[in-house]
Design a protein around this motif. Structure first.
Motif, mmCIF file in Angstrom:
data_model
loop_
_atom_site.group_PDB
_atom_site.id
_atom_site.type_symbol
_atom_site.label_atom_id
_atom_site.label_comp_id
_atom_site.label_asym_id
_atom_site.label_seq_id
_atom_site.Cartn_x
_atom_site.Cartn_y
_atom_site.Cartn_z
ATOM 1 N N ASP A 145 2.515 50.894 27.750
ATOM 2 C CA ASP A 145 3.805 49.933 27.723
ATOM 3 C C ASP A 145 3.046 48.378 28.025
ATOM 4 O O ASP A 145 2.301 48.219 28.998
ATOM 5 C CB ASP A 145 4.743 50.280 28.529
ATOM 6 N N PRO A 146 3.695 47.379 27.178
ATOM 7 C CA PRO A 146 3.146 46.085 27.769
ATOM 8 C C PRO A 146 3.552 45.592 28.740
ATOM 9 O O PRO A 146 4.779 45.994 29.168
ATOM 10 C CB PRO A 146 3.540 45.147 26.501
ATOM 11 N N VAL A 147 2.862 44.794 29.628
ATOM 12 C CA VAL A 147 3.421 44.169 30.837
ATOM 13 C C VAL A 147 3.343 42.737 30.578
ATOM 14 O O VAL A 147 2.271 42.027 30.087
ATOM 15 C CB VAL A 147 2.327 44.573 32.053
ATOM 16 N N TYR A 148 4.543 42.081 30.828
ATOM 17 C CA TYR A 148 4.594 40.488 30.726
ATOM 18 C C TYR A 148 4.655 39.841 31.820
ATOM 19 O O TYR A 148 5.199 40.132 32.925
ATOM 20 C CB TYR A 148 5.940 40.317 29.869
ATOM 21 N N ALA A 149 3.861 38.627 31.900
ATOM 22 C CA ALA A 149 4.065 37.721 33.201
ATOM 23 C C ALA A 149 4.182 36.588 32.607
ATOM 24 O O ALA A 149 3.769 35.951 31.762
ATOM 25 C CB ALA A 149 2.679 37.980 33.851
ATOM 26 N N ILE A 150 4.868 35.630 33.402
ATOM 27 C CA ILE A 150 5.135 34.304 33.329
ATOM 28 C C ILE A 150 4.643 33.614 34.559
ATOM 29 O O ILE A 150 5.108 33.945 35.609
ATOM 30 C CB ILE A 150 6.862 33.932 32.958
ATOM 31 N N TRP A 151 4.116 32.421 34.316
ATOM 32 C CA TRP A 151 3.615 31.672 35.616
ATOM 33 C C TRP A 151 3.470 30.180 35.156
ATOM 34 O O TRP A 151 3.332 29.813 33.786
ATOM 35 C CB TRP A 151 2.329 32.063 36.247
#
Length: 72
Positions: A56-62
């Motif tokens: 499953d894709p993992v999304y990150a925002i920074w």
């Protein structure tokens, strides 16, 4: 002769039981490592057979500063 015949019958019965066997994983992913040797005897719901890595894709925002964003 009798013990040899009994062993052959046990092997035939195990092969027949294997044809009815279905193994399902509770998650989807990629198998990583086998934890049980081939043709080993396992217990249902007790023996882990393989390690599964989820895909499953993992999304990150920074936050990125302006100079770094221009560089990319």
């Amino acid at each position: 002769k009798a013990s040899r015949a009994a062993a052959a019958a046990a092997e035939a019965k195990a092969a027949e039981n294997l044809r009815y066997c279905t193994i399902l994983a509770p998650i989807t992913g990629t198998t990583r490592q086998a934890l049980v040797a081939e043709k080993a005897i396992v217990d249902a719901y007790k023996t882990a057979l393989v390690e599964i890595s989820p895909t499953d894709p993992v999304y990150a925002i920074w936050d990125v500063d302006e100079l770094t964003s221009l560089w990319y």
